[in-house]
Scaffold this motif. Structure first.
Motif, PDB file in Angstrom:
ATOM      1  N   LYS A 293       0.815  -1.217   0.000  1.00 47.72           N
ATOM      2  CA  LYS A 293       0.000   0.000   0.000  1.00 47.72           C
ATOM      3  C   LYS A 293       0.849   1.269   0.000  1.00 47.72           C
ATOM      4  O   LYS A 293       0.315   2.362  -0.188  1.00 47.72           O
ATOM      5  CB  LYS A 293      -0.936   0.016   1.211  1.00 47.72           C
ATOM      6  N   ASN A 294       2.158   1.129   0.252  1.00 48.10           N
ATOM      7  CA  ASN A 294       3.109   2.246   0.126  1.00 48.10           C
ATOM      8  C   ASN A 294       2.725   3.468   0.955  1.00 48.10           C
ATOM      9  O   ASN A 294       2.940   4.611   0.551  1.00 48.10           O
ATOM     10  CB  ASN A 294       3.257   2.639  -1.353  1.00 48.10           C
TER      11      ASN A 294
ATOM     12  N   LYS B 175       5.957  10.393   3.489  1.00 47.72           N
ATOM     13  CA  LYS B 175       7.173  11.120   3.100  1.00 47.72           C
ATOM     14  C   LYS B 175       6.832  12.233   2.102  1.00 47.72           C
ATOM     15  O   LYS B 175       7.383  13.339   2.188  1.00 47.72           O
ATOM     16  CB  LYS B 175       8.189  10.160   2.492  1.00 47.72           C
ATOM     17  N   ALA B 176       5.939  11.927   1.171  1.00 52.28           N
ATOM     18  CA  ALA B 176       5.517  12.948   0.199  1.00 52.28           C
ATOM     19  C   ALA B 176       4.804  14.092   0.910  1.00 52.28           C
ATOM     20  O   ALA B 176       5.049  15.277   0.629  1.00 52.28           O
ATOM     21  CB  ALA B 176       4.613  12.320  -0.850  1.00 52.28           C
TER      22      ALA B 176
ATOM     23  N   ALA C 191      -2.296   4.688  -3.134  1.00 50.68           N
ATOM     24  CA  ALA C 191      -0.915   4.434  -3.541  1.00 50.68           C
ATOM     25  C   ALA C 191      -0.563   2.946  -3.602  1.00 50.68           C
ATOM     26  O   ALA C 191       0.606   2.580  -3.534  1.00 50.68           O
ATOM     27  CB  ALA C 191       0.045   5.150  -2.596  1.00 50.68           C
ATOM     28  N   SER C 192      -1.544   2.100  -3.755  1.00 55.04           N
ATOM     29  CA  SER C 192      -1.283   0.666  -3.816  1.00 55.04           C
ATOM     30  C   SER C 192      -0.554   0.300  -5.108  1.00 55.04           C
ATOM     31  O   SER C 192      -0.756   0.916  -6.149  1.00 55.04           O
ATOM     32  CB  SER C 192      -2.599  -0.107  -3.737  1.00 55.04           C
ATOM     33  N   SER C 193       0.289  -0.729  -5.018  1.00 55.14           N
ATOM     34  CA  SER C 193       0.998  -1.202  -6.209  1.00 55.14           C
ATOM     35  C   SER C 193       0.626  -2.631  -6.571  1.00 55.14           C
ATOM     36  O   SER C 193       1.255  -3.237  -7.445  1.00 55.14           O
ATOM     37  CB  SER C 193       2.516  -1.103  -5.998  1.00 55.14           C
ATOM     38  N   CYS C 194      -0.408  -3.184  -5.932  1.00 58.07           N
ATOM     39  CA  CYS C 194      -0.795  -4.567  -6.207  1.00 58.07           C
ATOM     40  C   CYS C 194      -2.298  -4.736  -6.004  1.00 58.07           C
ATOM     41  O   CYS C 194      -2.761  -4.865  -4.871  1.00 58.07           O
ATOM     42  CB  CYS C 194      -0.024  -5.516  -5.295  1.00 58.07           C
TER      43      CYS C 194
ATOM     44  N   LEU D 188       6.170   4.375  -5.824  1.00 55.44           N
ATOM     45  CA  LEU D 188       7.430   4.023  -5.162  1.00 55.44           C
ATOM     46  C   LEU D 188       8.335   5.237  -4.962  1.00 55.44           C
ATOM     47  O   LEU D 188       9.405   5.117  -4.372  1.00 55.44           O
ATOM     48  CB  LEU D 188       8.168   2.953  -5.978  1.00 55.44           C
ATOM     49  N   ASP D 189       7.904   6.392  -5.433  1.00 53.84           N
ATOM     50  CA  ASP D 189       8.713   7.611  -5.404  1.00 53.84           C
ATOM     51  C   ASP D 189       7.969   8.729  -4.666  1.00 53.84           C
ATOM     52  O   ASP D 189       7.034   9.319  -5.205  1.00 53.84           O
ATOM     53  CB  ASP D 189       9.029   8.042  -6.835  1.00 53.84           C
TER      54      ASP D 189
END
Length: 239
Positions: free
Chosen positions: A70-71, A77-78, A143-146, A185-186
């Motif tokens: 879920k990042n 951080k952002a 912000a999920s990547s999956c 991821l950024d």
């Protein structure tokens, strides 16, 4: 699953991304893409579509469990890159079940960077309270990547939220042009989208309008109809 799908007369996928991810491993006889719908309690009435009828909390909302993909830490951080003035105006509200080790990593980062006054970690909240949180937020972040079908993203769209989301599929497949996309991821990429949206009330309203227009394409009635049509078609073929 592959053995079962190879023996099937027809496969229903819930996203184009799912089909593309697995079709090279299969011998598909026939297949359909049928999207999931948005639950009715996440599709407000026409009265609440009026922004003046909704009390805004001026917050940035993120909803999901503290799972690695879920990042969430990248979002924090952002958010930390926003100015103090921007953070005071738009608190980051995080909703979701605590899961280790990501929960502690997030809390430690918040404390180490003096972000506690600007970030509200609510934990798990009752499901029936989520629609109002979506509606009240200035901006929703996903912000999920999956994902196979990003149901939380669909809920936000259903509530008419302004959305920024991962550029990783299948998020763009579902949110289409209603959202702005970042590299999940950024943190810098996430920050850039946060900044450009929060700087423009006009853009936020335009994005809300796009979500409201898009949500009509994700109804459970349509899902059910397409599913029954698919079953009838396959049944008639095998008679």
């Amino acid at each position: 699953m592959i053995r079962t799908m190879n023996s099937a007369d027809h496969i229903i996928f819930i996203s184009e991304y799912a089909k593309n991810s697995i079709q090279n491993l299969l011998k598909i006889k026939s297949a359909s893409i049928i999207y999931h719908g948005i639950a009715k309690n996440f599709v407000p009435s026409n009265v609440t579509n009026n922004p003046e009828k909704i009390k805004k909390n001026n917050c940035i909302l993120y909803v999901s469990r503290f799972e690695p993909y879920k990042n969430r830490l990248n979002v924090i951080k952002a958010y930390s890159k926003l100015s103090k003035k921007e953070r005071l105006k738009n608190k980051l509200v995080i909703v979701g079940e605590f899961m280790e080790p990501k929960y502690s990593l997030c809390v430690n980062y918040i404390n180490d960077n003096n972000l506690a006054p600007y970030i509200d970690i609510k934990g798990k909240v009752p499901y029936e309270e989520l629609p109002l949180l979506y509606q009240q937020a200035s901006l929703f972040v996903f912000a999920s990547s999956c994902e196979n079908c990003p149901n939380i993203l669909l809920e936000a769209i259903g509530c008419g939220s302004a959305v920024i989301a991962s550029k990783t599929e299948p998020m763009p497949e579902f949110a289409r042009d209603s959202a702005l996309y970042f590299n999940e991821l950024d943190p810098d990429s996430i920050y850039e989208k946060l900044k450009v949206v929060l700087d423009s009330d006009v853009m936020i309203q335009e994005m809300r309008n796009k979500s409201i227009a898009l949500r009509e394409q994700y109804s459970w009635e349509n899902t059910a109809l397409l599913t029954w049509q698919c079953l009838k078609f396959i049944g008639d073929k095998n008679v």
